[in-house]
Design a protein around this motif. Sequence first.
Motif, PDB file in Angstrom:
ATOM      1  N   ARG A   1       0.849  -1.195   0.000  1.00  0.00           N
ATOM      2  CA  ARG A   1       0.000   0.000   0.000  1.00  0.00           C
ATOM      3  C   ARG A   1       0.874   1.231   0.000  1.00  0.00           C
ATOM      4  NH1 ARG A   1      -5.309  -0.663   3.806  1.00  0.00           N
ATOM      5  NH2 ARG A   1      -6.217  -2.352   2.610  1.00  0.00           N
ATOM      6  N   ARG A   2       0.563   2.128  -0.855  1.00  0.00           N
ATOM      7  CA  ARG A   2       1.321   3.370  -0.934  1.00  0.00           C
ATOM      8  C   ARG A   2       0.566   4.461  -0.188  1.00  0.00           C
ATOM      9  NH1 ARG A   2       3.519   3.714  -7.114  1.00  0.00           N
ATOM     10  NH2 ARG A   2       4.756   1.819  -7.044  1.00  0.00           N
ATOM     11  N   LYS A   3       1.332   5.366   0.333  1.00  0.00           N
ATOM     12  CA  LYS A   3       0.714   6.461   1.043  1.00  0.00           C
ATOM     13  C   LYS A   3       0.005   7.364   0.039  1.00  0.00           C
ATOM     14  CE  LYS A   3       1.723   9.619   4.765  1.00  0.00           C
ATOM     15  NZ  LYS A   3       2.757  10.178   5.618  1.00  0.00           N
ATOM     16  N   ARG A   4      -1.210   7.661   0.344  1.00  0.00           N
ATOM     17  CA  ARG A   4      -2.015   8.447  -0.576  1.00  0.00           C
ATOM     18  C   ARG A   4      -1.664   9.921  -0.455  1.00  0.00           C
ATOM     19  NH1 ARG A   4      -8.571   8.083  -0.747  1.00  0.00           N
ATOM     20  NH2 ARG A   4      -8.779   8.647  -2.914  1.00  0.00           N
TER      21      ARG A   4
END
Length: 187
Positions: free
Chosen positions: A130-133
């Motif tokens: 998951r990438r930081k939004r």
Amino acid sequence: RCVLKELESLGKALYGAKLIAQRFQVRNCSHHKDPVSGSACLLSMIEEGNPHHFFIATQDQDLANKVKKKAGVPLLFIIQNTMVLDKPSPKSLAFVQQLQTNQLVPEHQKQSIVQLKEKEGLAKQEGEKRRKRKRAGGPNPLSCLKKKKKKTQEGQEPSAEKKKRRKRKQNRVKAEALQSVQKNEEE
């Protein structure tokens, strides 16, 4: 080669067409020893699903109709000195539609694949990648004016006086307006 042989056999009437055909790359066909007609040779080259991805360029309606019956063969022809690429034949459109439906995997099969991956430990964990939004930030600090320093007590008094003066002026204007209205009523 069969097309060139056919053009040679037709004589001087098609000598220009023969010269044009010779400029293009000549593909070897299986009829090298005993040549067949040009249209038959072209049809034999696009059999078995057109593996070499040939385009067929012809003015012959017979050949064009036969080519349209085969899926995945683009057809070129000339209209008033302009080369035109014919729209895909219904056979080609049906073939593409069938390929797309065959590539789809039913939902229950997708679920069983996911379950088998989880069982074998091959499933990718969602938390790992998951990438930081990115969120909308404020304005660029370099493009903003600096904040003004807070005023001292002495500095605040003149601004208060200005406000009072403004109110007085407004009140005077209102009072003068009221007086003029009263005078008009009395007269």
